[in-house]
Structure formats: C-alpha cells, structure tokens
Write a protein that holds these residues in place. Structure first.
Motif, PDB file in Angstrom:
ATOM      1  N   ALA A  13       3.756   4.807   6.822  1.00 24.27           N
ATOM      2  CA  ALA A  13       4.909   5.542   6.132  1.00 24.27           C
ATOM      3  C   ALA A  13       5.926   4.194   5.760  1.00 24.27           C
ATOM      4  CB  ALA A  13       5.467   6.537   6.933  1.00 24.27           C
ATOM      5  N   LEU A  14       6.507   3.493   6.910  1.00 22.15           N
ATOM      6  CA  LEU A  14       7.401   2.468   6.697  1.00 22.15           C
ATOM      7  C   LEU A  14       6.998   1.498   5.735  1.00 22.15           C
ATOM      8  CD1 LEU A  14      10.262   1.466   7.500  1.00 22.15           C
ATOM      9  CD2 LEU A  14       9.160   0.294   9.608  1.00 22.15           C
ATOM     10  N   GLN A  15       5.802   0.987   5.780  1.00 28.59           N
ATOM     11  CA  GLN A  15       5.230   0.063   4.956  1.00 28.59           C
ATOM     12  C   GLN A  15       5.197   0.455   3.496  1.00 28.59           C
ATOM     13  OE1 GLN A  15       0.833  -0.656   5.079  1.00 28.59           O
ATOM     14  NE2 GLN A  15       1.217  -2.963   4.813  1.00 28.59           N
ATOM     15  N   ASP A  21      10.666   0.654  -2.150  1.00 32.44           N
ATOM     16  CA  ASP A  21      12.100   0.510  -2.290  1.00 32.44           C
ATOM     17  C   ASP A  21      12.558  -0.846  -1.497  1.00 32.44           C
ATOM     18  OD1 ASP A  21      15.035   0.696  -2.262  1.00 32.44           O
ATOM     19  OD2 ASP A  21      15.003   2.826  -1.726  1.00 32.44           O
ATOM     20  N   PRO A  22      13.196  -1.529  -2.398  1.00 29.28           N
ATOM     21  CA  PRO A  22      13.648  -2.959  -1.772  1.00 29.28           C
ATOM     22  C   PRO A  22      14.828  -2.662  -0.870  1.00 29.28           C
ATOM     23  CG  PRO A  22      13.857  -3.227  -4.130  1.00 29.28           C
ATOM     24  CD  PRO A  22      13.015  -1.784  -3.720  1.00 29.28           C
ATOM     25  N   CYS A  73      26.751   0.526   2.232  1.00 28.90           N
ATOM     26  CA  CYS A  73      26.885  -0.609   1.251  1.00 28.90           C
ATOM     27  C   CYS A  73      25.603  -0.605   0.563  1.00 28.90           C
ATOM     28  CB  CYS A  73      27.474  -1.725   2.111  1.00 28.90           C
ATOM     29  SG  CYS A  73      28.905  -1.641   2.647  1.00 28.90           S
ATOM     30  N   GLY A  74      24.831   0.366   0.443  1.00 29.87           N
ATOM     31  CA  GLY A  74      23.690   0.217  -0.686  1.00 29.87           C
ATOM     32  C   GLY A  74      22.551  -0.103   0.095  1.00 29.87           C
ATOM     33  N   THR A  75      22.071  -0.165   1.090  1.00 27.84           N
ATOM     34  CA  THR A  75      20.887  -0.224   1.716  1.00 27.84           C
ATOM     35  C   THR A  75      20.409   0.875   2.609  1.00 27.84           C
ATOM     36  OG1 THR A  75      21.103  -1.325   3.876  1.00 27.84           O
ATOM     37  CG2 THR A  75      21.275  -2.685   1.991  1.00 27.84           C
ATOM     38  N   ARG A  76      19.150   1.101   2.879  1.00 29.03           N
ATOM     39  CA  ARG A  76      18.638   2.190   3.499  1.00 29.03           C
ATOM     40  C   ARG A  76      17.917   1.848   4.882  1.00 29.03           C
ATOM     41  NH1 ARG A  76      18.862   6.137  -0.319  1.00 29.03           N
ATOM     42  NH2 ARG A  76      17.930   7.793   0.827  1.00 29.03           N
ATOM     43  N   ASP A 153       2.098  14.409  10.008  1.00 32.71           N
ATOM     44  CA  ASP A 153       3.475  14.550   9.917  1.00 32.71           C
ATOM     45  C   ASP A 153       4.281  13.375  10.133  1.00 32.71           C
ATOM     46  OD1 ASP A 153       3.635  17.294   9.075  1.00 32.71           O
ATOM     47  OD2 ASP A 153       4.008  18.155  11.165  1.00 32.71           O
ATOM     48  N   ASN A 154       3.834  12.497  11.186  1.00 34.51           N
ATOM     49  CA  ASN A 154       4.567  11.250  11.332  1.00 34.51           C
ATOM     50  C   ASN A 154       4.661  10.474  10.231  1.00 34.51           C
ATOM     51  OD1 ASN A 154       6.466   9.929  13.092  1.00 34.51           O
ATOM     52  ND2 ASN A 154       4.657   8.710  13.977  1.00 34.51           N
ATOM     53  N   HIS A 155       3.573  10.598   9.055  1.00 36.03           N
ATOM     54  CA  HIS A 155       3.627   9.855   8.144  1.00 36.03           C
ATOM     55  C   HIS A 155       4.464  10.430   6.920  1.00 36.03           C
ATOM     56  CE1 HIS A 155       1.598   9.004   4.045  1.00 36.03           C
ATOM     57  NE2 HIS A 155       1.747   7.918   4.324  1.00 36.03           N
ATOM     58  N   ALA A 156       4.266  11.822   6.805  1.00 35.59           N
ATOM     59  CA  ALA A 156       4.890  12.529   5.784  1.00 35.59           C
ATOM     60  C   ALA A 156       6.320  12.652   5.995  1.00 35.59           C
ATOM     61  CB  ALA A 156       4.327  13.802   5.360  1.00 35.59           C
ATOM     62  N   LEU A 157       6.667  12.909   7.518  1.00 32.87           N
ATOM     63  CA  LEU A 157       8.041  13.119   7.454  1.00 32.87           C
ATOM     64  C   LEU A 157       8.746  11.923   7.556  1.00 32.87           C
ATOM     65  CD1 LEU A 157       7.903  15.939  10.381  1.00 32.87           C
ATOM     66  CD2 LEU A 157       8.885  16.257   8.113  1.00 32.87           C
ATOM     67  N   LEU A 158       8.303  10.934   8.188  1.00 29.93           N
ATOM     68  CA  LEU A 158       9.064   9.657   7.959  1.00 29.93           C
ATOM     69  C   LEU A 158       9.368   9.187   6.892  1.00 29.93           C
ATOM     70  CD1 LEU A 158      10.378   7.638   9.812  1.00 29.93           C
ATOM     71  CD2 LEU A 158       8.246   6.204   9.770  1.00 29.93           C
ATOM     72  N   LYS A 159       8.414   9.518   5.889  1.00 27.38           N
ATOM     73  CA  LYS A 159       8.672   9.130   4.370  1.00 27.38           C
ATOM     74  C   LYS A 159      10.040  10.042   4.018  1.00 27.38           C
ATOM     75  CE  LYS A 159       4.310   7.841   2.033  1.00 27.38           C
ATOM     76  NZ  LYS A 159       3.484   8.573   1.185  1.00 27.38           N
ATOM     77  N   ALA A 160       9.833  11.221   4.344  1.00 26.13           N
ATOM     78  CA  ALA A 160      11.249  12.065   3.801  1.00 26.13           C
ATOM     79  C   ALA A 160      12.408  11.542   4.513  1.00 26.13           C
ATOM     80  CB  ALA A 160      10.776  13.386   4.382  1.00 26.13           C
ATOM     81  N   ALA A 161      12.279  11.072   5.793  1.00 26.51           N
ATOM     82  CA  ALA A 161      13.458  10.900   6.435  1.00 26.51           C
ATOM     83  C   ALA A 161      14.041   9.575   5.836  1.00 26.51           C
ATOM     84  CB  ALA A 161      13.077  10.414   7.958  1.00 26.51           C
ATOM     85  N   ILE A 162      13.260   8.619   5.577  1.00 28.99           N
ATOM     86  CA  ILE A 162      13.752   7.447   4.808  1.00 28.99           C
ATOM     87  C   ILE A 162      14.233   7.725   3.516  1.00 28.99           C
ATOM     88  CG2 ILE A 162      12.734   5.216   3.729  1.00 28.99           C
ATOM     89  CD1 ILE A 162      10.668   5.174   6.255  1.00 28.99           C
ATOM     90  N   ARG A 163      13.686   8.727   2.760  1.00 34.20           N
ATOM     91  CA  ARG A 163      14.351   9.162   1.338  1.00 34.20           C
ATOM     92  C   ARG A 163      15.309   9.888   1.349  1.00 34.20           C
ATOM     93  NH1 ARG A 163       8.961   9.638  -2.405  1.00 34.20           N
ATOM     94  NH2 ARG A 163       7.626   8.047  -1.515  1.00 34.20           N
ATOM     95  N   SER A 164      15.825  10.406   2.714  1.00 36.10           N
ATOM     96  CA  SER A 164      16.943  11.636   2.924  1.00 36.10           C
ATOM     97  C   SER A 164      18.187  10.572   2.686  1.00 36.10           C
ATOM     98  CB  SER A 164      16.752  12.173   4.077  1.00 36.10           C
ATOM     99  OG  SER A 164      18.009  12.791   4.662  1.00 36.10           O
TER     100      SER A 164
END
Lengths: 326, 329
Positions: A13-15, A21-22, A73-76, A153-164
């Motif tokens: 998910a992180l990868q 998203d850079p 300041c613009g990063t995630r 879920d650790n894949h799909a939820l981590l993606k969601a967390a990063i996009r939150s």
C-alpha cells in the motif's frame, strides 16, 4: 497479487501510494536498510531514496512534530512509531498539534499525516511493548483511528489513511504481521468508518477488531457447534466507528458482546456498550458484555501473559451464558 | 549614510514602524486582559520587538515562520493584519482563526505564518518539518523558528536541533532570550555554559547579539538568513532581550525584582532605534506621525473587534475532521 502477509500488504500500500503521489513520504526509526520492525518498509528506501524513506534518530517528539510541520506545508507524511507504547513519547505532538491544528487555526490548514503505532501482545514483549492504546486516541477530537485485522484491510485501509486529509492513528497488530491472506493489489482504498461483517449470525452480535478477530471467528465457529449463531463484526475503524452496522446487528440479535485485547477498564468496548445501551436498550434481550485484558501491566512470564489474553473459550462461554440468560 | 547588507535608513524606518504596531497591539492586549475584556492567556511581546522586526525584514513572503505563545509580534512582523488578529484575540467572527484559536494560536497561512503555539518548543519541531517539506518539494523558501530561552530545556527542542543538522535543513533558529522561563529565572534552572554552546554542540553555527538593538538584529539576521538560503544548513541566532511584562498579562511577578523590570526601559528597542533614525535624518515629526499612525490603527482594530459578533454556534463543529463528520457531530 495473491496471498501475502499482513506486513507485505502494508508495504504494498505504501509503495503504491508513494508511486502515485510524490508528496507521500515516510519517516521513523529503522525503516531504511532494516525495513521496519516487521519488514513493512523492506527495500522501499532503495526504490524511493533516503529523502522519502527517512531513517530518523530516536526522537519521537520530533519525528511527530516534523511530520506535522511537513504535513501543513504540502506533503503527506507517514510516521512510523514502531510500537504504540512509543507513540506515548509523541503524545503531545499528536494530541496538542496534529489533532487540533486545523480546528484552532480556523480551518486554514489540514494535517494529512498517518501515524503508525502497532498495538497488542507479541510473545513476551512485556509491559512496555505490548499495550493496546486505541481508546486513548479515540478520545481525542480530530483524530481518525484505524485498526486493520486482515492483510486485505492493511492494504486497502492504509491506502485510505494515506489519502485522508485528517490525521490518522493507524494501529497494526504486531501478532498479525506474519498472517497471510488474499490481497487484491488493485483494490481501491477502503472507506474509513465502515465495519465488515465477517460472519453472519442471528443470536448474538460480537464486535471486535484487530488481533482479536481471528479468535472471535474461531469462537463463533465453536459456538455454532453448540447451537449458537454468532454474528462477528470487525470494526476496522474505531473512530469514526460504524454505529449503523453495529446497531442494525444488535437490533436483530438483541445481544452484544465486545471483545478486545486492550485492558477492559476504559477500553473502547465501554463506549460501544454504552452507545448500544443508550440507543437500543429496548432491543436488548440481556445485558451487554465485554471481554478484555485485566487492569494490570502486561507481564513477561508466559503463563501470566496468557492470563491477560482473552481466550476463545472465554468468548464461547460468554456467548453461551448470554444465550442462557434469555 | 551607507549601511551594510543592503540595509538602508528607509528599510530600518519600515522595521521601526512595524515595531510600533507590535508595541501598540500588545500593550492594548495586556491591558484588555487585565480589564477582563479578553479571556485566557495573553503573553505580551513588549520589549522584544526588535527581534521579530529585524529577522522578518530579511524574509520573503514565501518563507515560513513558526512562533510560540508570545507570538503576536512575529505575526505582525511577517505582515499579518492587526485587525484580523485583534478579532481573533477577542474571540470574534472574522478573526484570523475564526475566533477558535485565540492569542496562543494566531496564524496566517496566506503569509506563511505557521502559527503561535501553546506548547513550549512544539513550534520548533513543526518548523523543522516545514523545512523538510521545503526540501522534499524542492522549494526556494527557508524557515525561521522563533522560541524563548525556556524552550532550551525541553527535550523536543534539543531533538530538533540535532534533526536540523542531521538533515542539513534550511532553517534559522531564533532564540529570544529574555531570561525567564515562564515565571522562573532561566539561569536558576539551566545547567551548562549557555544557549549558544547548546546549538554549537550540535554543530550549528550560532551568533549572539543584543536583541534590543534593531541594527544588530537586522545585520545578524541578514547574514544568517543568507547562509540558510544558500544551502549552508541550519543557523542559530541568540538574541538577548527584556520581557517588560509578565509571562502572562495576569502575572504577580513574584519571581523578579521590580527594579530590574523598571530598568528595562533604558534598553527600549523602540526608543533606541528612534534615536538612530533621528541621527540619520528622519524628522521627529515623522516619528511622531508613525506613533500616531500605529496607535490609530490599533484603536481602529479594537473598535472593530469590540463591535464584532461572536462566531455562530455552528462553528463549534466545523473543522474538527472530515471522517465521520456527518454522523458524529
């Protein structure tokens, strides 16, 4: 993708999010060559470089504080705190800054940061490396709290967390790192705040999450052989929690049992139970019950640690006892 | 007269005007708090104005600053609108944070002001993160972290110094050393050879100056900002100064000698730079006009704030978080 581990699912998910998203980057102790305590960052530094997979000093306050600064300041940033126990070293920054910045600055800013704090027992890690602190964070307005129980879920939820755009406390379970399951690499981010009914049943609603899902499902199977049909709900997100799914289920079964690995006293099970009692009192056929750890530090000695764990047999006997009440 | 580092009488004059605005703002804020026209904690910047003015004059609009609980001055120095700030500290609608932050959380992100902060040294860790974002995004800006001498005894401050040097971040640390950590004399609770030595222990070049001398601040800041901007890594400015008022507007002052406080006026950074401006051809009438303009602008801000409505009740639930917002207000 096929069958991979819970740790590999998080890594994937992180990868994927870093490729997509850079602005996404990660920081924490030992996430470079070591690849994280469970290999959940393995080789990512090689792919993304040391400025995006940042090995940090053992400075939890500044790991967290700098992530907040970088987030506004613009990063995630994705913060790795290794163990929830060490998340307490960054509690000020999480509670006083990350959770509140948007609100107290009048909506001028968002804090899109993921704060990874693995929870739970891990075979003799003792009092300072075994805690399940999820309820602490639920108590803080502004935070989202996620606790995935399966590799998918650790894949799909981590993606969601990063996009939150909200700060997310992301609590993996240490004893789940090596568990395996089918993961669809192309899966969309899972919606935050949506529970999953992992087993349908009509007699009793069992609400659980994270490391207790497996034992809860095993217990449900055992209860079935004794004629009790247990519905198992995996909460997945503790805040916001999926009240609709839980209420719908309890309205059908009339019985609520909450199972978590955290200390029972003041645990999140208390909140769920209280909400159900306040809103569905008339639908209840017996008193709700909770199962959790005793209010002791987690001991090292194996037989003592075992006493802190909710055993599947306890879940079964609680379910049977609740059925016997009505 | 010719001045070094691109300074000019006109630029110094402009800094002086900002200092007057800071002074007028905080002298009103303190008074209003003591009269219970304001709520909560108000920390006046009175006496320390030269530091914010001199440092921020060297910054570009895109450069970030972070501040601390005594933060009104830094915001004004970076260009924040005193009227929006006054609305904020009065807790009124239209405040720069919608009235939900108050004195300790004034911020204006449109001016790259990351905010005052209610927790000592937390603004510093946020500032190093801002610098990390600047690096990651390949931006041109730099970051300045303002903090007091009390912060040097917090762990996160020391972590942040190490961090900034390890990653060689574009950040200037500015320690405003007024000698007091809240209500305690800093020297009485601080070990070792001093603040500059702490920065240098991390390999960060540090400069120590008289923070009541605007020219000294401006010259030091010009050099250090230039070094940070050209990629030389973090720098540290230690500016000694005097905190004329209490830690808070409501302060019994039991921890210091009133005579010491009375002596601060002799080092008034505003009076000192006014003298220099007179010596360098600025007319007394001009300076008088500056003072009147600052007083008038603050009076207008106060009138606006006192007449403004409070935030409506729906604001309680806005900007908490998106996830679950619809079902869990």
């Amino acid at each position: 993708m096929g069958v991979i581990t819970y740790a590999q699912a998080a890594r994937l998910a992180l990868q994927q999010e870093m490729q997509r998203d850079p602005r996404v980057w990660a920081l924490g102790e030992d996430i470079g060559p070591e690849g994280g305590v469970a290999g959940q960052y393995l080789d990512l530094q090689r792919e993304f470089g040391r400025h995006r997979i940042v090995d940090t000093p053992i400075s939890e306050s500044t790991i967290m504080g700098s992530a907040i600064g970088a987030a506004i300041c613009g990063t995630r940033p994705v913060v790795e705190l290794r163990y929830a126990d060490f998340g307490l070293c960054a509690a000020d920054e999480i509670v006083n800054q990350a959770a509140k910045a948007r609100y107290m600055l009048g909506g001028q800013v968002r804090v899109p940061v993921v704060i990874r704090q693995p929870i739970g027992f891990r075979e003799g890690m003792a009092a300072q490396h075994s805690q399940s602190t999820e309820a602490w964070w639920v108590h803080i307005p502004g935070l989202v709290v996620v606790a995935p129980a399966t590799p998918a879920d650790n894949h799909a939820l981590l993606k969601a967390a990063i996009r939150s755009d909200d700060p997310v406390i992301y609590m993996e379970h240490k004893e789940l790192w090596t568990t395996t399951g089918e993961v669809d690499a192309q899966a969309a981010p899972a919606p935050l705040g949506r529970a999953a009914i992992r087993r349908e049943g009509g007699d009793l609603t069992l609400v659980t999450w994270s490391g207790m899902l497996g034992d809860s499902l095993a217990a449900a199977e055992a209860a079935q052989s004794k004629g009790v049909s247990v519905e198992v709900i995996d909460l997945r997100t503790l805040w916001p929690w999926d009240r609709d799914t839980v209420f719908d289920s309890v309205a059908r079964t009339g019985r609520l049992l909450v199972v978590h690995q955290a200390v029972k006293v003041g645990g999140f099970g208390a909140e769920i139970t209280a909400e159900v009692a306040e809103h569905l009192f008339g639908a209840l056929r017996c008193a709700p019950r909770r199962l959790g750890a005793p209010r002791t530090p987690v001991p090292y000695a194996q037989p003592l640690e075992a006493l802190c764990r909710v055993a599947p047999t306890q879940i079964v006997s609680s379910a049977l006892a609740m059925l016997a009440e009505t | 007269m010719s001045l070094p580092l691109g300074l000019s009488v006109e630029r110094i004059h402009a800094m002086y005007q900002r200092m007057l605005l800071m002074r007028a703002f905080d002298e009103h804020a303190g008074l209003a708090r003591r009269e219970n026209r304001l709520r909560g904690s108000v920390h006046e910047y009175t006496g320390q104005e030269a530091i914010a003015a001199g440092v921020c004059a060297m910054l570009r609009p895109a450069d970030y600053i972070s501040s601390y609980h005594r933060g009104h001055g830094h915001c004004i120095a970076k260009g924040a609108d005193p009227a929006a700030m006054m609305l904020e500290i009065y807790g009124k609608a239209g405040g720069v944070c919608g009235g939900k932050g108050g004195s300790m959380h004034v911020a204006d992100f449109s001016l790259s002001i990351l905010g005052a902060n209610g927790v000592v040294a937390d603004g510093v860790t946020i500032a190093v993160g801002a610098a990390q974002a600047v690096r990651l995004l390949g931006e041109e800006r730099i970051v300045v972290a303002f903090f007091g001498d009390g912060a040097l005894n917090r762990g996160p401050m020391l972590e942040a110094l190490n961090w900034a040097k390890v990653y060689d971040l574009p950040i200037l640390f500015v320690c405003e050393d007024n000698g007091y950590s809240d209500h305690t004399r800093t020297a009485s609770v601080t070990a070792g050879p001093g603040i500059v030595a702490r920065a240098e222990a991390f390999g960060i070049p540090a400069d120590s100056i008289d923070g009541n001398d605007l020219l000294a601040v401006a010259c030091a800041a010009a050099l250090l900002v230039g070094e940070v901007r050209t990629g030389k890594g973090p720098r540290f400015l230690h500016a000694t100064t005097c905190r004329w008022r209490g830690h808070l507007a409501l302060d019994r002052g039991l921890y210091r000698d009133p005579e010491e406080v009375a002596g601060y006026a002799a080092q008034d950074p505003i009076a000192r730079i006014a003298g220099w401006l007179l010596d360098n051809g600025v007319a007394q009438a001009t300076l008088d006009g500056d003072a009147a303009a600052a007083a008038g602008r603050i009076a207008d801000a106060v009138a606006l704030a006192e007449a403004a409505p409070c935030p409506d009740e729906a604001q309680l639930f806005t900007d908490v978080q998106d996830a679950g917002a619809s079902s869990w207000a």
